[in-house]
Design a protein around this motif. Structure first.
Motif, PDB file in Angstrom:
ATOM      1  N   ARG A   1       0.833  -1.208   0.000  1.00 25.26           N
ATOM      2  CA  ARG A   1       0.000   0.000   0.000  1.00 25.26           C
ATOM      3  C   ARG A   1       0.864   1.253   0.000  1.00 25.26           C
ATOM      4  N   ARG A   2       1.913   1.237   0.801  1.00 30.07           N
ATOM      5  CA  ARG A   2       2.785   2.411   0.930  1.00 30.07           C
ATOM      6  C   ARG A   2       3.505   2.715  -0.389  1.00 30.07           C
TER       7      ARG A   2
ATOM      8  N   GLY B   1       7.252   7.699  -4.163  1.00 37.02           N
ATOM      9  CA  GLY B   1       7.427   7.932  -5.585  1.00 37.02           C
ATOM     10  C   GLY B   1       8.613   7.188  -6.147  1.00 37.02           C
ATOM     11  N   GLY B   2       8.620   6.999  -7.449  1.00 36.10           N
ATOM     12  CA  GLY B   2       9.766   6.408  -8.118  1.00 36.10           C
ATOM     13  C   GLY B   2       9.823   4.906  -8.067  1.00 36.10           C
ATOM     14  N   ALA B   3       8.760   4.245  -7.600  1.00 34.99           N
ATOM     15  CA  ALA B   3       8.778   2.788  -7.504  1.00 34.99           C
ATOM     16  C   ALA B   3       7.373   2.232  -7.708  1.00 34.99           C
TER      17      ALA B   3
ATOM     18  N   TYR C   1       8.087   4.609   8.649  1.00 36.35           N
ATOM     19  CA  TYR C   1       8.045   3.624   7.558  1.00 36.35           C
ATOM     20  C   TYR C   1       8.064   4.331   6.201  1.00 36.35           C
ATOM     21  N   ASP C   2       7.326   5.428   6.094  1.00 33.20           N
ATOM     22  CA  ASP C   2       7.328   6.193   4.836  1.00 33.20           C
ATOM     23  C   ASP C   2       8.736   6.690   4.507  1.00 33.20           C
ATOM     24  N   ARG C   3       9.391   7.294   5.487  1.00 35.19           N
ATOM     25  CA  ARG C   3      10.714   7.871   5.261  1.00 35.19           C
ATOM     26  C   ARG C   3      11.741   6.777   4.962  1.00 35.19           C
TER      27      ARG C   3
ATOM     28  N   ARG D   1      11.109   5.588   1.321  1.00 36.46           N
ATOM     29  CA  ARG D   1      11.523   6.595   0.333  1.00 36.46           C
ATOM     30  C   ARG D   1      13.041   6.607   0.187  1.00 36.46           C
ATOM     31  N   ARG D   2      13.750   6.585   1.307  1.00 37.13           N
ATOM     32  CA  ARG D   2      15.213   6.642   1.256  1.00 37.13           C
ATOM     33  C   ARG D   2      15.782   5.354   0.655  1.00 37.13           C
ATOM     34  N   TRP D   3      15.151   4.217   0.977  1.00 41.46           N
ATOM     35  CA  TRP D   3      15.629   2.963   0.408  1.00 41.46           C
ATOM     36  C   TRP D   3      15.423   2.932  -1.100  1.00 41.46           C
TER      37      TRP D   3
END
Length: 337
Positions: free
Chosen positions: A20-21, A27-29, A281-283, A286-288
């Motif tokens: 879901r996330r 973005g980008g995935a 979890y969002d951050r 995104r960084r991963w």
């Protein structure tokens, strides 16, 4: 930048939340393959994803067309094999904790990475991406409260899952405090002791809950962790750092809206870790994603997963026999220094 194609292995609560996330907040995935031994569940998850393939075999999902990276949210015993499959294809990996259930498995993962000559595995210790934990880390690194002496930690859940065991209090819950303490203090855990009061009447039969876990560190600090997975009232994670020149507490403001009226103060208590650490979890994801697109790691690595597994193994032994256990680590390989 082209979209990073992700295979999600495991479509239970955590895996479904990551799906879901990725679809809504990162973005980008995009998810291009999902895998789970439960054929009906994995088909249901894949049906909600445009063009994603469904598999009951993790290796098949890893090898599916369009897969650029792998997110592992399956049970711990399945992690090692899934990671090694991904590394054979030189794919970046985000693996939910534990990296592996035991230190030997984590060593095999590190050996596979060292053969590649680069780090591709990141472990899902999401507290490192929580805004409050990041602020505490910055304060400690800057010497804002002097040399750290203690970390006082609370880790409480409203109720434990039906499959939860006494060992899992250490390996699946306290492991978060283990990683957080190592990261916050910049020190390794050298010994573990576990004290167990009479179990709460709310605990299922045979579950030794709650427990008090004491961690000793290489820098002379002491970390105490209250783990209570059937507290009944909600999900609560707090950490207080006490130093030679002050103290700092995080997690005390997690009640959401706080109301004061008619001589009373009350607020809301999160009931689930996906609520309390939603932003973390969002951050983390995104960084991963950004790092994986460049073939690198942007968070806790396989060494961190290994160290956590070694501490967990010592903690489980300490809990079973009531004796303080030393933590034994191999020399840190150059790749992880």
């Amino acid at each position: 930048m082209s979209m990073l194609g992700i295979a999600v292995l495991g479509t239970g609560k955590m895996g479904a939340d990551h799906v879901r996330r990725i679809g809504r907040t990162v973005g980008g995935a995009r998810v291009v393959a999902v895998a789970d031994p439960d054929a009906d569940r994995v088909k249901e998850v894949a049906a909600g994803l445009d063009g994603a393939s469904a598999h009951t075999d993790a290796a098949a999902a890893t090898a599916a067309p369009g897969v650029d990276a792998v997110l592992i949210a399956s049970p711990g015993p399945a992690h090692e094999e899934a990671i090694l499959h991904a590394l054979r294809r030189e794919l970046p990996v985000l693996c939910e904790k534990p990296l592996t259930p035991d230190p030997k498995g984590a060593l095999r993962v590190m050996e596979a990475e060292q053969r590649l000559g680069r780090k591709l595995v990141q472990v899902g210790f999401m507290r490192r991406f929580d805004a409050e934990y990041e602020r505490l880390k910055e304060l400690l690194d800057a010497g804002g409260i002097g040399r750290p002496l203690f970390l006082h930690c609370r880790h409480r859940n409203a109720a434990s899952p039906s499959f939860f065991t006494s060992d899992m209090l250490i390996s699946d819950s306290v492991v978060h405090e283990v990683d957080a303490a190592r990261w916050l203090l910049g020190q390794e855990i050298t010994a573990v002791s576990v004290l167990s009061p009479t179990p709460t009447s709310a605990a299922p039969e045979g579950l030794r809950d709650p427990r008090l876990v004491l961690l000793e560190t290489s820098g002379g600090a002491v970390v105490d962790v209250e783990i209570f997975v059937n507290c009944g009232f909600g999900y609560e994670v707090r950490c207080e750092a006490v130093g030679e020149a002050g103290s700092a507490l995080i997690g005390g403001g997690g009640e959401g809206m706080l109301v004061q009226s008619a001589g009373r103060r009350y607020g809301e208590i999160a009931q689930d870790f996906t609520v309390r650490f939603a932003d973390a979890y969002d951050r983390q994801l995104r960084r991963w994603v950004a790092a994986a697109a460049q073939g690198r790691v942007a968070g806790p690595d396989a060494w961190d997963g290994y160290a956590a597994a070694a501490v967990s193994r010592a903690g489980i032994a300490a809990a079973r026999d009531g004796v303080r256990r030393a933590v034994e680590l191999v020399d840190r390989p150059a790749l992880y220094r």
